[in-house]
Design a protein around this motif. Structure first.
Motif, PDB file in Angstrom:
ATOM      1  N   HIS A 283       0.524  -1.227  -0.013  1.00 58.64           N
ATOM      2  CA  HIS A 283       0.373  -0.054  -0.199  1.00 58.64           C
ATOM      3  C   HIS A 283       0.464   1.360  -0.169  1.00 58.64           C
ATOM      4  O   HIS A 283       0.387   2.320  -0.473  1.00 58.64           O
ATOM      5  CB  HIS A 283      -1.455  -0.021   0.748  1.00 58.64           C
ATOM      6  CG  HIS A 283      -2.072   1.408   1.304  1.00 58.64           C
ATOM      7  ND1 HIS A 283      -2.632   1.119   0.667  1.00 58.64           N
ATOM      8  CD2 HIS A 283      -1.775   2.214   1.516  1.00 58.64           C
ATOM      9  CE1 HIS A 283      -3.116   2.421   0.736  1.00 58.64           C
ATOM     10  NE2 HIS A 283      -2.901   3.190   1.794  1.00 58.64           N
TER      11      HIS A 283
ATOM     12  N   TYR B  75     -14.726  -6.326   4.880  1.00 53.37           N
ATOM     13  CA  TYR B  75     -14.972  -5.883   3.571  1.00 53.37           C
ATOM     14  C   TYR B  75     -16.538  -6.755   3.001  1.00 53.37           C
ATOM     15  O   TYR B  75     -16.466  -6.239   2.025  1.00 53.37           O
ATOM     16  CB  TYR B  75     -14.252  -7.363   2.672  1.00 53.37           C
ATOM     17  CG  TYR B  75     -13.713  -8.649   2.866  1.00 53.37           C
ATOM     18  CD1 TYR B  75     -13.441  -9.641   4.898  1.00 53.37           C
ATOM     19  CD2 TYR B  75     -15.212  -9.759   2.245  1.00 53.37           C
ATOM     20  CE1 TYR B  75     -14.272 -10.956   4.965  1.00 53.37           C
ATOM     21  CE2 TYR B  75     -15.321 -10.842   2.824  1.00 53.37           C
ATOM     22  CZ  TYR B  75     -14.998 -11.783   3.404  1.00 53.37           C
ATOM     23  OH  TYR B  75     -15.372 -12.854   4.172  1.00 53.37           O
TER      24      TYR B  75
ATOM     25  N   ASP C 176     -19.033  -3.820   2.091  1.00 52.84           N
ATOM     26  CA  ASP C 176     -19.372  -2.830   0.889  1.00 52.84           C
ATOM     27  C   ASP C 176     -18.734  -3.962   0.003  1.00 52.84           C
ATOM     28  O   ASP C 176     -17.638  -4.296  -1.737  1.00 52.84           O
ATOM     29  CB  ASP C 176     -18.316  -2.167   0.256  1.00 52.84           C
ATOM     30  CG  ASP C 176     -18.003  -1.280  -0.324  1.00 52.84           C
ATOM     31  OD1 ASP C 176     -17.198  -0.704  -1.184  1.00 52.84           O
ATOM     32  OD2 ASP C 176     -19.405  -1.411  -1.551  1.00 52.84           O
TER      33      ASP C 176
ATOM     34  N   GLY D  11     -17.787  -3.025  -4.013  1.00 55.29           N
ATOM     35  CA  GLY D  11     -16.374  -1.542  -3.962  1.00 55.29           C
ATOM     36  C   GLY D  11     -15.452  -2.872  -4.226  1.00 55.29           C
ATOM     37  O   GLY D  11     -15.189  -4.274  -3.457  1.00 55.29           O
ATOM     38  N   PRO D  12     -13.974  -2.668  -4.389  1.00 56.21           N
ATOM     39  CA  PRO D  12     -12.575  -2.709  -4.231  1.00 56.21           C
ATOM     40  C   PRO D  12     -12.744  -3.518  -2.742  1.00 56.21           C
ATOM     41  O   PRO D  12     -13.188  -2.326  -1.387  1.00 56.21           O
ATOM     42  CB  PRO D  12     -12.407  -1.678  -4.135  1.00 56.21           C
ATOM     43  CG  PRO D  12     -12.764  -0.253  -4.125  1.00 56.21           C
ATOM     44  CD  PRO D  12     -14.506  -0.495  -4.200  1.00 56.21           C
ATOM     45  N   VAL D  13     -11.850  -4.279  -2.242  1.00 59.29           N
ATOM     46  CA  VAL D  13     -11.821  -5.233  -1.001  1.00 59.29           C
ATOM     47  C   VAL D  13     -10.919  -3.973   0.094  1.00 59.29           C
ATOM     48  O   VAL D  13     -10.215  -3.765  -0.223  1.00 59.29           O
ATOM     49  CB  VAL D  13     -11.117  -6.627  -0.742  1.00 59.29           C
ATOM     50  CG1 VAL D  13     -11.000  -6.977  -0.003  1.00 59.29           C
ATOM     51  CG2 VAL D  13     -11.622  -6.876  -2.192  1.00 59.29           C
TER      52      VAL D  13
ATOM     53  N   LYS E 136      -6.853   5.943  -3.631  1.00 59.32           N
ATOM     54  CA  LYS E 136      -8.420   5.288  -3.184  1.00 59.32           C
ATOM     55  C   LYS E 136      -9.595   4.625  -4.328  1.00 59.32           C
ATOM     56  O   LYS E 136     -10.109   3.996  -3.867  1.00 59.32           O
ATOM     57  CB  LYS E 136      -8.895   6.652  -3.209  1.00 59.32           C
ATOM     58  CG  LYS E 136      -9.423   8.078  -4.529  1.00 59.32           C
ATOM     59  CD  LYS E 136      -9.846   8.820  -4.384  1.00 59.32           C
ATOM     60  CE  LYS E 136      -9.896   9.958  -5.692  1.00 59.32           C
ATOM     61  NZ  LYS E 136     -10.186  10.823  -5.464  1.00 59.32           N
ATOM     62  N   ASN E 137      -8.908   4.438  -5.225  1.00 57.29           N
ATOM     63  CA  ASN E 137      -9.247   3.433  -6.231  1.00 57.29           C
ATOM     64  C   ASN E 137      -9.643   1.687  -6.104  1.00 57.29           C
ATOM     65  O   ASN E 137      -9.822   1.354  -6.117  1.00 57.29           O
ATOM     66  CB  ASN E 137      -9.327   4.151  -7.784  1.00 57.29           C
ATOM     67  CG  ASN E 137      -9.165   5.022  -8.073  1.00 57.29           C
ATOM     68  OD1 ASN E 137     -10.128   5.736  -8.138  1.00 57.29           O
ATOM     69  ND2 ASN E 137      -8.679   5.991  -9.005  1.00 57.29           N
ATOM     70  N   LYS E 138      -8.237   1.779  -5.090  1.00 60.89           N
ATOM     71  CA  LYS E 138      -8.048   0.442  -4.466  1.00 60.89           C
ATOM     72  C   LYS E 138      -8.701  -0.018  -3.631  1.00 60.89           C
ATOM     73  O   LYS E 138      -9.097  -1.709  -2.971  1.00 60.89           O
ATOM     74  CB  LYS E 138      -6.626   0.237  -4.872  1.00 60.89           C
ATOM     75  CG  LYS E 138      -5.801  -0.039  -5.850  1.00 60.89           C
ATOM     76  CD  LYS E 138      -4.423  -0.617  -5.567  1.00 60.89           C
ATOM     77  CE  LYS E 138      -3.300   0.824  -6.785  1.00 60.89           C
ATOM     78  NZ  LYS E 138      -2.439   1.098  -5.594  1.00 60.89           N
ATOM     79  N   ILE E 139      -9.354   0.760  -2.555  1.00 53.56           N
ATOM     80  CA  ILE E 139      -9.823   0.554  -1.531  1.00 53.56           C
ATOM     81  C   ILE E 139     -10.994   1.467  -1.275  1.00 53.56           C
ATOM     82  O   ILE E 139     -11.939   2.528  -2.325  1.00 53.56           O
ATOM     83  CB  ILE E 139      -8.641   1.121   0.057  1.00 53.56           C
ATOM     84  CG1 ILE E 139      -8.247   2.905  -0.656  1.00 53.56           C
ATOM     85  CG2 ILE E 139      -7.693   0.633  -0.157  1.00 53.56           C
ATOM     86  CD1 ILE E 139      -7.513   3.274   0.817  1.00 53.56           C
ATOM     87  N   PRO E 140     -11.873   0.630  -0.590  1.00 50.98           N
ATOM     88  CA  PRO E 140     -13.377   1.449  -0.618  1.00 50.98           C
ATOM     89  C   PRO E 140     -13.504   2.513   0.947  1.00 50.98           C
ATOM     90  O   PRO E 140     -13.610   2.491   2.135  1.00 50.98           O
ATOM     91  CB  PRO E 140     -14.392  -0.036   0.374  1.00 50.98           C
ATOM     92  CG  PRO E 140     -13.389  -0.366   0.584  1.00 50.98           C
ATOM     93  CD  PRO E 140     -12.027  -0.118   0.483  1.00 50.98           C
TER      94      PRO E 140
END
Lengths: 215, 754
Positions: B212, B258, B261, B264-266, B306-310
C-alpha cells in the motif's frame, strides 16, 4: 417556548441609511443602483455573510505549511460595526480577543432555547441576547452569543458557523462586545437592514423585504 | 523554475538591499511550495518530479541550504503520510551531495531529541513509556521492515523476541474500560499494541510484502545504491522525568470489514498492515487539518490509492473511531459532526449512504455499546439530522417499540428525539415521527405550577403564593418578598425562630414555584428572576437542606423541560445559590430515581464537576500570578534598593495568603464533591446488588449496566483530578469488603493509571 419580548431602552442616534444602500448594491450586483455606494467600512453584515471559504488545499499557492497553520474560520471578516465608538484599530483589537459572536440569518421564530442548544456544543454559554425589531420588540433574526472563554467562541466559528439551525444556514462573526442598544435592528422599518431591501420571499423572515411589501 | 534577475541598478543604499531581500523571500516561498507540492496530482510521474526537484534543490544548496534543511525536516515531521516521498528526495539529494545528506541526518536526530524532550510524542499523551517505545518500533516496520530484516536479521529477531515477551507479560486489566462495545462480535475491540503486533506478525509472515505504501525510492534503486551512506549517530532517548507525559493506551475501533461493501474494492483485513497504514494516514490528515473542515474533507477524499480501497468506509470508520475514543476524542465532538457534513457535501452520491449504513450498524449494536459512546452517538445523530431536515427512516427501527423501554434501543431513540426537539420545537417532532413511535416522543416542555388551578386552594401556602405572584408582577423588592414570606408557617417545627429563616421547606416551595412560573417564558426571563431575587434565594438556601429543597422544587416545576433544568442548575451554581455537592446529592436522591438513567441528568453532573474543576484552576492561576508578581517586586527591590516598596509587599503578601486559603478551600471542596459522588454510587449499586441477591434475580439489568458505566465514566472523564485521591479512595471507599462488581471498576481504573 415563547419568543422574548424586549425591554424598553434608550434610543441611540441612528445612522443606518448608508448601510441600506450598500446592501442593495451588493445583494444584486447586476441591478442599477439608485443610491451612491458608501465606503467598505460601512458595509452591513448581510453583504459579507455569503463570503466564500478558502479554496481546497491543493490549489493554494504559498505552500502546504502555511495551510497547516491556517485557521481561516477564526479570522476577522470584512465587517466593521459603523456605530462603534472608536477607530478601526480599536475595534479590531476588541474583535481579536472577543468571546462574543454575532449570529445572523436566524429565522424570526428561532428561540433562545434552540440557540442555547446548538451553541453549547462548542462550550458553556455565558449569555445570549436576542436581536429585536426596534419598534415591535420582537425577534428579528439575529442574536449575540457570549462565551466564558475565547477558545469556545473560536470552536463555534470553526464548526457551527455555516451549518443549519431551524433549517437555515446561519452565519457567525466576531463581535466587539454587546452594548446596550445593539440588540436592535438598524433598518428603517425596525428590523435588520438586510430585510429592508430584500426582493425574495423568506417565510422565516417576515415574507418579502420591507420595501417590496410597501410597494 | 524561473528566477527573477536582480536589477542592475545600484543605488548603493536601502532600496537595493530591499529588492534583494524580497527576491530571496520569493525564492524561499517558491522552494517551500515545490517541496510541499511534490507528490500531489501532476501531469508528470512522481519519479520524474522527484528527479527534477532534486536537481533544482541541488542547484540552490549554495544559497538556501539552511532553509532547505529546515523545510525537509518540517515536512518529515508534519506530513507523515508523505514520508516515503521525502525520504526518496533526501536519498537523491544525498547521492548528489554527500555533505548535505550528513547534515540532514544530524538535523533530524536533533529534531527527534527536542520532540521527545518537550514530550511531543505525536503531540498526544501516553501513560506507559515502554508501551510507547514498543509502538514506535512496531509502527515504523511497515515502512522499513523489509530493509531492516535484509541487513540486520539477527538483531531484528532479538528485538522481536523481547517485544513478544513484553507483550505477553503486559497487564491488560484496563482494556475493558476503553472498549466501545463489550461484545467480541462482529469485530473484536483489540488493545492497540495487540492489534499492531498481530499486523506486524502477519507482515513478517508475508515476508514484508507491503503493497500500500507509496515507495518512489524503488524507481531510483540504482542511484541510491551507488550513493555513500551515512552512519546514524548513537541515539539515547531522554530519561523519564516527573513531567514526562505519555499517550494513553487505546483500543482499535473497527466497525467495517470487506463484507460491508460487496460491490466495491476489497477492504484490507483487520490484521493486515495495509489497514494499519491507511488508518494511520487518515488519522494524520485529521490531525493536520482539524481546524479547517473544508480542507480536511478535501484531503480525506483525495487520499492516494483511493481506487483500490473502499475509501468512504475507511473515512467513516476512522472518524467514528475518534468520536468514540475513550476517555475522550482527540478533538471537540462537534468537529466530527461538521466534518461529516462537509464530506456529505463533497461526495453527495456516495458518502451519505455509507453514513446511513454506519448509523444502522451502530443502532443494531447498541445493546453492548459503552454508555459514554452512546451519549456521543445520540448527540452526533440528532445534530446531524437537524442539518438534513430530520429525514430518517424511523420505521426501520420499529423493533425497539416492543422492547423494555429501559433497554438501549428504545432509550436511544427517546434521547435522540429529545435532542432533536431541543434543536427545533415540540410540534416539529410530532410531525416527522411516525405515529407508532409516539410513545417515544419527548414531553411538551411546559411549566408545572402547583398553585395554578382551583383545586390547589387547599394546598398549604396557596394564599402566600398568590400574594407573591401579585408582588412579583408589581416589581417588588427583595425586602418586600421577605416580609411576605415571614408569614409562612414552618411545617417542620412548632414555633419559628425569631428571624424565621431556618430551613423552611414551605417557604422555599411557594417562593420558587411562583417565581419560576412567572419567569417561565424564556431562559432570559428565568435568569433575570434569579438575579433580581438572588438575596431571597441565598437566604432560603443557606443550609444544605435548603439547597437540596430549592433543587427539588425547581425540578418539580420543570420536569418536562430538562434543558431548562440544566441551565437553571448551571446558573444557581454560578451565582452560588447552590453548591456542587448539593447538586450531586440531588442527582442521587429518590426524587430523581425515575429519571436516573436519562442523559440530561449525567450532562448536569459532568457539567457540575467541570465547573468545580475550572474554579480550582482559576484560583490556582490567580495564586501563581500573585506569587510571580511578588517575585518580580523583590527582584526590582534588590535592583533598585527602594524601601518604599516594603508596604506594597505587605499588601501583596496578604493577598497571597488569602489566595492560598482560597485554593485550599476550593481543592477541599473539589475532593469532597468526588467523594460524595463515589459514595452515592457505591450505596446505590450495593442496594441493587443486595436486592438481586435476596430476590434471586440477575444483577445485569439495563439499569445496572447503565449505572456501572456511569461510574466508569466519572473515572475516565476526570482521571487527572481523581489521580490525586487514589489513596483516600482505596482506604475509605473502594476497600476490599466492597462487592467485587463495584471494586472491579476501581481496579480497572488503577490499571489504566499504572
Amino acid at each position: 417556548m415563547g419568543r422574548l419580548e424586549g425591554r424598553m431602552s434608550s434610543q441611540i442616534f441612528d445612522h443606518q441609511q448608508s448601510g441600506g444602500q450598500a446592501a442593495l448594491a451588493a445583494a444584486s450586483p447586476g441591478r442599477i443602483c439608485a443610491f451612491p455606494v458608501p465606503p467598505l467600512l460601512g458595509l452591513p453584515r448581510y453583504t459579507v455573510e455569503w463570503r466564500c471559504p478558502l479554496p481546497p488545499l491543493c490549489t493554494m499557492s504559498g505552500g502546504l505549511l502555511k495551510a497547516l497553520r491556517s485557521d481561516s474560520y477564526v479570522e476577522l471578516s470584512q465587517y466593521r460595526d459603523q456605530h462603534f465608538r472608536g477607530d478601526n484599530e480599536e475595534q479590531e483589537k476588541l474583535l481579536k480577543k472577543s468571546c462574543t459572536l454575532y449570529v445572523g440569518n436566524l429565522s424570526f421564530y428561532t428561540t433562545e432555547e434552540q440557540i442555547y442548544e446548538l451553541f453549547s456544543k462548542s462550550g458553556d454559554i455565558k449569555k445570549i441576547i436576542m436581536g429585536l425589531d426596534k419598534m415591535k420588540k420582537t425577534a428579528c433574526g439575529f442574536c449575540f452569543v457570549e462565551y466564558y472563554s475565547r477558545a469556545d467562541a473560536e470552536n463555534a466559528m470553526r464548526y457551527i458557523n455555516g451549518t443549519r439551525l431551524d433549517d437555515r444556514i446561519i452565519r457567525t462573526d466576531w463581535d466587539a462586545g454587546f452594548k446596550e442598544g445593539r440588540q436592535y435592528g438598524r433598518g428603517r422599518s425596525g428590523g435588520q437592514v438586510r430585510d429592508e431591501y430584500r426582493q425574495d420571499y423568506d417565510a422565516g423572515r417576515g415574507g418579502y423585504g420591507k420595501l417590496a411589501q410597501n410597494q | 523554475m524561473s528566477r527573477r534577475r536582480h536589477s542592475d541598478e545600484n543605488d548603493g543604499g536601502q532600496p537595493h538591499k530591499r529588492r534583494k531581500t524580497s527576491d530571496a523571500n520569493e525564492t524561499e516561498d517558491h522552494l517551500e511550495s515545490l517541496i510541499c507540492k511534490v507528490g500531489e496530482k501532476s501531469a508528470c510521474s512522481l519519479e520524474s518530479n522527484l528527479e527534477g526537484l532534486a536537481g533544482v534543490l541541488e542547484a540552490d544548496l549554495p544559497n538556501y541550504k539552511s532553509k532547505i534543511l529546515r523545510l525537509l525536516c518540517t515536512v518529515a515531521r508534519l506530513l507523515p503520510e508523505k514520508l516515503t516521498i521525502y525520504t526518496t528526495l533526501v536519498g537523491l539529494l544525498n547521492a548528489r551531495n554527500y555533505n548535505f545528506g550528513g547534515e540532514f541526518v544530524e538535523a533530524m536526530i536533533r529534531q527527534l531529541k527536542e520532540s521527545l524532550k518537550s514530550n511531543n510524542y505525536n503531540e498526544a499523551v501516553y501513560l506507559v513509556r515502554r508501551d510507547w517505545y514498543v509502538y514506535a518500533f512496531l509502527s515504523s516496520l511497515p515502512w522499513v521492515g523489509k530493509e531492516l530484516y535484509e541487513k540486520k536479521d539477527a538483531e531484528m529477531d532479538r528485538i522481536f523476541a523481547s517485544t513478544e515477551n513484553y507483550l505477553k507479560r503486559r497487564q491488560k486489566t484496563h482494556v475493558p474500560m476503553l472498549q466501545v462495545w463489550t461484545a467480541e462480535k462482529p469485530h473484536p475491540q483489540e488493545e492497540y499494541l495487540d492489534c499492531l503486533w498481530a499486523q506486524i506478525q502477519k507482515l513478517k509472515k508475508d515476508r514484508w510484502q507491503e503493497r500500500h505504501i507509496l515507495r518512489p525510492y524503488l524507481a531510483f534503486d540504482s542511484i541510491l545504491c551507488e550513493a555513500l551512506q551515512h552512519n546514524l549517530p548513537p541515539f539515547t532517548p531522554p530519561p523519564h522525568t516527573e513531567d514526562s507525559v505519555y499517550p494513553m493506551p487505546r483500543v482499535i475501533f473497527r466497525m467495517f470489514d470487506y463484507t460491508d461493501d460487496p460491490e466495491g474494492p476489497v477492504m484490507p483485513g483487520s490484521h493486515s498492515v495495509e489497514r494499519f497504514v491507511i488508518e494511520e494516514n487518515l488519522h494524520c490528515i485529521i490531525k493536520s487539518h482539524w481546524k479547517e473542515r473544508k480542507t480536511c474533507a478535501a484531503q480525506l477524499v483525495s487520499y492516494p490509492g483511493k481506487n483500490k480501497i473502499p475509501l468512504n468506509y475507511h473515512i467513516v470508520e476512522v472518524i467514528f473511531a475518534e468520536l468514540f475514543q475513550l476517555p475522550a476524542p482527540p478533538h471537540i465532538d462537534v468537529m466530527y459532526t461538521t466534518l461529516l457534513i462537509e464530506l456529505c457535501k463533497l461526495q453527495p452520491g456516495s458518502l451519505p449512504q455509507v453514513l446511513a449504513q454506519a448509523t444502522e450498524m451502530l443502532y443494531m449494536r447498541l445493546d453492548t455499546m459503552n454508555t459514554t459512546c452512546v451519549d456521543r452517538f445520540i448527540n452526533w445523530f440528532s445534530h446531524h439530522l437537524s442539518n438534513f431536515q430530520f429525514r430518517w427512516s424511523w420505521e426501520d427501527w420499529s423493533d425497539c417499540l416492543t422492547q423494555d423501554p429501559e433497554s438501549p434501543k428504545p432509550k436511544f431513540v427517546r434521547e435522540v428525539l429529545e435532542k432533536c426537539m431541543r434543536l427545533s420545537y415540540h410540534q416539529r417532532i410530532l410531525d416527522f415521527v411516525p405515529p407508532t413511535f409516539s410513545a417515544l416522543c419527548p414531553a411538551n416542555p411546559t411549566c408545572i405550577y402547583k398553585y395554578g388551578d382551583e383545586s390547589s386552594n387547599s394546598l398549604p401556602g396557596h394564599s402566600v403564593a398568590l400574594c407573591l405572584a401579585v408582588a412579583f408582577k408589581s416589581k417588588a423588592t427583595n425586602d418586600e418578598i421577605f416580609s411576605i414570606l415571614k408569614d409562612v408557617p414552618n411545617p417542620n417545627q412548632d414555633d419559628d425562630d425569631d428571624e424565621g429563616f431556618s430551613f423552611n421547606p414551605l417557604k422555599i416551595e411557594v417562593f420558587v414555584q411562583t417565581l419560576l412560573h412567572l419567569a417561565a417564558k424564556s431562559f432570559s426571563h428565568s435568569f433575570s428572576a434569579l438575579a433580581k431575587f438572588h438575596e431571597v434565594f441565598k437566604t432560603l438556601a443557606e443550609s444544605d437542606e435548603g439547597k437540596l429543597h430549592v433543587l427539588r422544587v425547581m425540578f418539580e416545576v420543570w420536569r418536562n423541560h430538562p434543558q431548562m433544568i440544566a441551565v437553571l442548575v448551571d446558573k444557581m451554581i454560578r451565582t452560588q445559590i447552590v453548591d456542587c455537592a448539593a447538586v450531586a446529592n440531588w442527582i442521587f436522591s429518590s426524587e430523581l430515581s425515575r429519571d436516573f438513567t436519562r442523559l440530561f441528568v449525567w450532562e448536569i453532573l459532568h457539567s457540575t464537576i467541570r465547573k468545580m474543576n475550572k474554579h480550582v484552576l482559576k484560583i490556582q492561576k490567580e495564586l501563581e500570578e500573585a506569587k510571580e508578581k511578588l517575585a518580580r517586586q523583590h527582584k526590582r527591590r534588590s535592583d533598585d534598593d527602594d524601601r518604599s516598596s516594603d508596604r506594597k509587599d505587605g499588601a501583596l503578601e496578604e493577598q497571597i495568603e488569602r489566595l492560598q486559603e482560597k485554593v485550599e478551600s476550593a481543592q477541599s471542596e473539589q475532593k469532597n464533591l468526588f467523594l460524595v459522588i463515589f459514595q452515592r454510587f457505591i450505596m446505590i449499586l450495593t442496594e441493587h446488588l443486595v436486592r438481586c441477591e435476596t430476590d434471586g434475580t440477575s444483577v445485569l439489568t439495563p439499569w445496572y449496566k447503565n449505572c456501572i458505566e456511569r461510574l466508569q465514566q466519572i473515572f475516565l472523564q476526570h482521571h487527572q483530578i481523581i489521580q490525586q485521591y487514589m489513596v483516600t479512595l482505596e482506604n475509605l471507599l473502594f476497600t476490599a469488603e466492597l462487592d467485587p462488581h463495584i471494586l472491579a471498576v476501581f481496579q480497572q481504573f488503577c490499571a489504566l493509571q499504572a
